[in-house]
Design a protein around this motif. Structure first.
Motif, PDB file in Angstrom:
ATOM      1  N   ASP A 139     -20.672 -55.656  22.057  1.00 39.54           N
ATOM      2  CA  ASP A 139     -19.090 -55.665  22.721  1.00 39.54           C
ATOM      3  C   ASP A 139     -18.982 -54.301  23.054  1.00 39.54           C
ATOM      4  N   GLU A 140     -19.324 -53.133  22.404  1.00 39.87           N
ATOM      5  CA  GLU A 140     -19.296 -51.979  22.757  1.00 39.87           C
ATOM      6  C   GLU A 140     -20.108 -51.414  24.058  1.00 39.87           C
TER       7      GLU A 140
ATOM      8  N   LEU B  44     -18.284 -50.134  27.741  1.00 35.05           N
ATOM      9  CA  LEU B  44     -18.821 -48.959  28.293  1.00 35.05           C
ATOM     10  C   LEU B  44     -19.315 -49.316  29.746  1.00 35.05           C
TER      11      LEU B  44
ATOM     12  N   LEU C  14     -26.947 -48.159  20.828  1.00 37.71           N
ATOM     13  CA  LEU C  14     -25.721 -48.032  19.914  1.00 37.71           C
ATOM     14  C   LEU C  14     -25.830 -48.754  18.596  1.00 37.71           C
TER      15      LEU C  14
ATOM     16  N   ARG D 222     -20.395 -41.714  21.780  1.00 35.07           N
ATOM     17  CA  ARG D 222     -20.279 -42.829  20.899  1.00 35.07           C
ATOM     18  C   ARG D 222     -21.388 -42.648  20.034  1.00 35.07           C
TER      19      ARG D 222
ATOM     20  N   CYS E  57     -23.377 -48.612  15.228  1.00 32.45           N
ATOM     21  CA  CYS E  57     -22.182 -49.487  15.662  1.00 32.45           C
ATOM     22  C   CYS E  57     -22.574 -51.071  15.563  1.00 32.45           C
TER      23      CYS E  57
ATOM     24  N   LEU F  45     -15.075 -45.077  19.657  1.00 32.02           N
ATOM     25  CA  LEU F  45     -14.991 -45.736  21.068  1.00 32.02           C
ATOM     26  C   LEU F  45     -13.814 -45.785  21.884  1.00 32.02           C
ATOM     27  N   GLU F  46     -12.538 -46.156  20.988  1.00 36.27           N
ATOM     28  CA  GLU F  46     -11.177 -45.821  21.613  1.00 36.27           C
ATOM     29  C   GLU F  46     -11.080 -44.430  22.344  1.00 36.27           C
TER      30      GLU F  46
END
Length: 256
Positions: free
Chosen positions: A24-25, A29, A14, A46, A19, A52-53
């Motif tokens: 956090d992402e 996931l 990521l 992604r 990112c 991401l949303e």
């Protein structure tokens, strides 16, 4: 989000894709209740740049999980200032109705409803995709398709109107992050030559839709806020500019 440390390999993928909040992402996931194959497909999306949303199907906003949909404006954390101002206005008296104008996902209305349960929330948007999405986050029979105030029943007045109207100048859209520029319908972003075309229309029509003492809350850019406040004063509203340094947010209120 899980309490365990996310997989370093996923974090590295990521981060290499650009990112900023890779840890956090990755945790979000990994927390999704899907198979390993489905999760890998999400990661691939992604890494390719999809927001991401949209991959998760929801966005966190003011402590709520707000359903999102392709093309629909994803709620920004800075808009929590608008919710705070709306709730503050509600605290001055009995609030019967709140209008989320140009509602997108309906996140503002949903957040106000969570903090002012007695309020009757209405919402409008000109984008059919936004209306369909907002009907998943708000009472569907009060989410209406149409331009600003046009679809509202005649004579309906509101104690609070929240309007995150588009305020990006047309020429600046190309400089927005690709998650917004390439994945959100431009009707939710394009504010015209100076960014204030939609705001002008919101403000001009607001007084006849507000109850005595009612409050209009509009998100604004910091440099645009004085103009937004002047536009409100020209319509007889008592205008005040609000900043939240922690949220990097600016909003303007206009009180009847």
């Amino acid at each position: 989000m899980t309490s365990t440390t996310p997989d370093p390999g996923l974090v590295a993928r990521l981060r290499a894709a650009g990112c900023v909040f890779a840890e956090d992402e990755a945790a979000l996931l990994e927390a999704e209740p899907v198979s390993s194959q489905e999760r890998e497909a999400m990661v691939v999306r992604r890494v390719a740049g999809e927001p991401l949303e949209l991959i998760l199907g929801w966005a966190e906003f003011c402590g709520l999980r707000i359903r999102v949909a392709p093309g629909v404006f994803v709620p920004r954390q800075r808009s929590a200032l608008m919710v705070d101002l709306a709730v503050r206005a509600a605290g001055r008296g009995a609030v019967r109705r709140v209008l989320d104008l140009g509602c997108g996902t309906g996140a503002l209305g949903a957040a106000v409803a969570a903090r002012v349960p007695a309020a009757e929330i209405w919402a409008t948007d000109i984008d059919p995709a936004a209306v369909a999405c907002a009907r998943e986050n708000l009472p569907p029979d009060r989410v209406l398709l149409g331009d600003l105030y046009d679809p509202l029943p005649d004579g309906l007045e509101f104690d609070v109107i929240v309007a995150n109207a588009p305020y990006v100048p047309s020429a600046e859209i190309r400089n927005m992050p690709p998650e917004a520029r390439d994945h959100e319908h431009h009707v939710a972003l394009d504010g015209g030559a100076d960014g204030l075309d939609v705001q002008r229309r919101v403000i001009e029509q607001a007084p006849k839709h507000l109850t005595p003492g009612g409050v209009l809350v509009i998100e604004s850019g910091q440099e645009q806020a004085p103009v937004t406040a002047r536009l409100m004063r020209e319509q007889g509203l008592v205008a005040e500019i609000h900043h939240d340094e922690e949220l990097y947010a600016t909003a303007v209120t206009g009180t009847v």
